[in-house]
Design a protein around this motif. Sequence first.
Motif, PDB file in Angstrom:
ATOM      1  N   ASP A  89       0.865  -1.185   0.000  1.00 12.19           N
ATOM      2  CA  ASP A  89       0.000   0.000   0.000  1.00 12.19           C
ATOM      3  C   ASP A  89       0.901   1.235   0.000  1.00 12.19           C
ATOM      4  N   GLY A  90       0.412   2.288  -0.627  1.00 10.26           N
ATOM      5  CA  GLY A  90       1.197   3.522  -0.701  1.00 10.26           C
ATOM      6  C   GLY A  90       2.046   3.591  -1.966  1.00 10.26           C
ATOM      7  N   ALA A  91       2.353   4.844  -2.359  1.00 11.67           N
ATOM      8  CA  ALA A  91       3.200   5.060  -3.542  1.00 11.67           C
ATOM      9  C   ALA A  91       4.669   4.895  -3.151  1.00 11.67           C
ATOM     10  N   ILE A  92       5.513   4.762  -4.168  1.00 13.13           N
ATOM     11  CA  ILE A  92       6.947   4.554  -3.923  1.00 13.13           C
ATOM     12  C   ILE A  92       7.709   5.778  -4.450  1.00 13.13           C
ATOM     13  N   PRO A  93       8.345   6.548  -3.561  1.00 18.92           N
ATOM     14  CA  PRO A  93       9.089   7.713  -4.045  1.00 18.92           C
ATOM     15  C   PRO A  93      10.415   7.275  -4.670  1.00 18.92           C
ATOM     16  N   VAL A  94      10.714   7.833  -5.831  1.00 19.34           N
ATOM     17  CA  VAL A  94      11.963   7.421  -6.513  1.00 19.34           C
ATOM     18  C   VAL A  94      12.990   8.561  -6.584  1.00 19.34           C
ATOM     19  N   LYS A  95      12.542   9.801  -6.289  1.00 18.30           N
ATOM     20  CA  LYS A  95      13.463  10.936  -6.391  1.00 18.30           C
ATOM     21  C   LYS A  95      14.583  10.819  -5.344  1.00 18.30           C
ATOM     22  N   ASP A  96      15.767  11.256  -5.722  1.00 17.30           N
ATOM     23  CA  ASP A  96      16.924  11.252  -4.807  1.00 17.30           C
ATOM     24  C   ASP A  96      17.167   9.869  -4.195  1.00 17.30           C
ATOM     25  N   GLY A  97      17.059   8.857  -5.018  1.00 15.86           N
ATOM     26  CA  GLY A  97      17.344   7.497  -4.545  1.00 15.86           C
ATOM     27  C   GLY A  97      16.289   6.943  -3.608  1.00 15.86           C
ATOM     28  N   GLY A  98      15.115   7.587  -3.553  1.00 20.05           N
ATOM     29  CA  GLY A  98      14.025   7.056  -2.720  1.00 20.05           C
ATOM     30  C   GLY A  98      14.142   7.402  -1.248  1.00 20.05           C
ATOM     31  N   VAL A  99      14.925   8.442  -0.912  1.00 19.59           N
ATOM     32  CA  VAL A  99      15.161   8.744   0.514  1.00 19.59           C
ATOM     33  C   VAL A  99      13.921   9.257   1.246  1.00 19.59           C
ATOM     34  N   TYR A 100      12.879   9.606   0.507  1.00 19.21           N
ATOM     35  CA  TYR A 100      11.719  10.221   1.165  1.00 19.21           C
ATOM     36  C   TYR A 100      10.787   9.222   1.837  1.00 19.21           C
ATOM     37  N   CYS A 101      11.050   7.950   1.707  1.00 16.36           N
ATOM     38  CA  CYS A 101      10.281   6.946   2.483  1.00 16.36           C
ATOM     39  C   CYS A 101      11.222   5.787   2.785  1.00 16.36           C
ATOM     40  N   GLN A 102      11.610   5.689   4.042  1.00 11.91           N
ATOM     41  CA  GLN A 102      12.551   4.634   4.427  1.00 11.91           C
ATOM     42  C   GLN A 102      11.970   3.816   5.569  1.00 11.91           C
ATOM     43  N   ILE A 103      12.284   2.535   5.539  1.00 13.00           N
ATOM     44  CA  ILE A 103      11.871   1.638   6.626  1.00 13.00           C
ATOM     45  C   ILE A 103      13.147   0.999   7.159  1.00 13.00           C
ATOM     46  N   ALA A 104      13.340   1.090   8.451  1.00  8.13           N
ATOM     47  CA  ALA A 104      14.549   0.564   9.098  1.00  8.13           C
ATOM     48  C   ALA A 104      15.798   1.115   8.396  1.00  8.13           C
ATOM     49  N   GLY A 105      15.745   2.377   8.012  1.00  8.73           N
ATOM     50  CA  GLY A 105      16.907   3.041   7.414  1.00  8.73           C
ATOM     51  C   GLY A 105      17.150   2.697   5.955  1.00  8.73           C
ATOM     52  N   LYS A 106      16.191   2.027   5.327  1.00  7.92           N
ATOM     53  CA  LYS A 106      16.383   1.608   3.930  1.00  7.92           C
ATOM     54  C   LYS A 106      15.234   2.147   3.075  1.00  7.92           C
ATOM     55  N   PRO A 107      15.523   2.718   1.885  1.00  8.00           N
ATOM     56  CA  PRO A 107      14.419   3.195   1.046  1.00  8.00           C
ATOM     57  C   PRO A 107      13.456   2.066   0.692  1.00  8.00           C
ATOM     58  N   VAL A 108      12.153   2.365   0.772  1.00 13.95           N
ATOM     59  CA  VAL A 108      11.159   1.343   0.432  1.00 13.95           C
ATOM     60  C   VAL A 108      11.316   0.942  -1.039  1.00 13.95           C
ATOM     61  N   LEU A 109      11.864   1.851  -1.853  1.00 15.18           N
ATOM     62  CA  LEU A 109      12.144   1.535  -3.261  1.00 15.18           C
ATOM     63  C   LEU A 109      13.070   0.316  -3.348  1.00 15.18           C
ATOM     64  N   ASP A 110      14.129   0.319  -2.539  1.00  8.78           N
ATOM     65  CA  ASP A 110      15.078  -0.811  -2.555  1.00  8.78           C
ATOM     66  C   ASP A 110      14.428  -2.070  -1.998  1.00  8.78           C
ATOM     67  N   ILE A 111      13.633  -1.890  -0.940  1.00 16.33           N
ATOM     68  CA  ILE A 111      12.986  -3.069  -0.334  1.00 16.33           C
ATOM     69  C   ILE A 111      12.038  -3.716  -1.348  1.00 16.33           C
ATOM     70  N   LEU A 112      11.276  -2.876  -2.065  1.00 17.46           N
ATOM     71  CA  LEU A 112      10.346  -3.409  -3.063  1.00 17.46           C
ATOM     72  C   LEU A 112      11.113  -4.121  -4.177  1.00 17.46           C
ATOM     73  N   ASN A 113      12.177  -3.490  -4.667  1.00 13.34           N
ATOM     74  CA  ASN A 113      12.954  -4.098  -5.755  1.00 13.34           C
ATOM     75  C   ASN A 113      13.599  -5.417  -5.347  1.00 13.34           C
ATOM     76  N   GLU A 114      13.949  -5.539  -4.082  1.00 17.92           N
ATOM     77  CA  GLU A 114      14.546  -6.799  -3.605  1.00 17.92           C
ATOM     78  C   GLU A 114      13.498  -7.875  -3.356  1.00 17.92           C
ATOM     79  N   THR A 115      12.334  -7.436  -2.851  1.00 19.93           N
ATOM     80  CA  THR A 115      11.336  -8.417  -2.395  1.00 19.93           C
ATOM     81  C   THR A 115      10.458  -8.937  -3.538  1.00 19.93           C
TER      82      THR A 115
END
Length: 366
Positions: free
Chosen positions: A121-147
């Motif tokens: 749920d929720g949009a995924i911010p991609v600007k500036d490496g995705g720093v605008y939404c992080q979980i446990a210090g990691k951009p959700v963009l990276d978490i989504l791409n890994e998972t």
Amino acid sequence: MEPNVADSAKTQVNGVSRRDFIKFCTGVAASMGLSASFVPEIAAAVTSPQRPPVIWLSGQECTGCVESLLRTDHPTIDNLIFDLISLEYSETLNAGSGHQAEHHRAMSIEANKGKFILVVDGAIPVKDGGVYCQIAGKPVLDILNETAPQAAAVIAIGSCAAWGGVAAASPNPTGATPVHEILKDKGIPVVNIPGCPPNPYNFLTTVIHYLTFNKLPALDDKMRPKFAYSRRIHENCERRPHFDAGRFAEEFGDEGHRQGYCLYKLGCKGPETFNNCSTVHFGGVSSTGCWPVATGAPCFGCSEENVGFSSPLFAKAKVTSPTPPFAFNDAVPGQKGGAKNFAYGVAGAAIGATAVALVKKDGKKE
Ligand code: SF4
Ligand code: SF4
Ligand code: F3S
């Protein structure tokens, strides 16, 4: 052995009566557009001890999507979590937190590779490496791409995940992006369940379809389940007779509004919004649930990609369906009332009724 509804019903838990259980399965079959002959299969699937693991990630969201799911009452959220799915990770519903929760997510992904459903749920911010939404210090963009590449399927729940929604509204300072855009080159099946909040029963029916048939339901060209998003809200709206008769609320709180007249002139986007809110109510405020138009609030097209967060609230919706009659009113731009339009209206209504009858007769069609 052929699954038996009665046997399956006996095994259900949490105090659901056999009658209610069969009603529930019949309702699920109907909402998928299936006949009652599928009820035994659905009953067997939802009472099976094999529950699909679900990992739920959250991006830029307001928790409304999860809140909407928490308000389901058939099944209740505890039925859902304990009986239908195995909810392995959800930032809102996790019992644990911090390192414990992150560790469990990693373990669960490893143990269920290729088998778990990933819900976002929720949009995924991609600007500036995705720093605008992080979980446990990691951009959700990276978490989504890994998972996502390790999941069996991805469900993007809510208009933020499906289209970008609120976070992507102009000028979109964080580069908020829909989930399917992020995953488009990865060949991963994505289902969109848009809505703000989404109808939780569309999500549940998608999960039950997956449980029953081991595949996702048929999708339209916007990756939405056809069972839920193939009709405009206007087609089954309880205020539709008022639209056809030219009875409109002109202002909030006026006599027409108090009488329950059509909300078209207040900006209702029901005529251009594909969703099933008018037939599958949700929100749990009454025994039959609720939906915006029933409360006197115009549909603002929350689930439609280019309506909800891009059209002015009071702009009149485009009416493109061949049936409404527009009989006695001039509500629709370019249409005038009078005898001529009344005649067109009757003809239009007849054509529309025939079209519906043909679709219903053709069992192979949606
Ligand atoms: Fe909130 Fe609506 Fe976005 Fe869901 S779709 S996270 S309810 S703003
Ligand atoms: Fe219902 Fe809106 Fe259509 Fe009026 S315009 S009939 S309120 S969906
Ligand atoms: Fe959204 Fe309109 Fe349904 S605002 S919840 S699509 S009635």
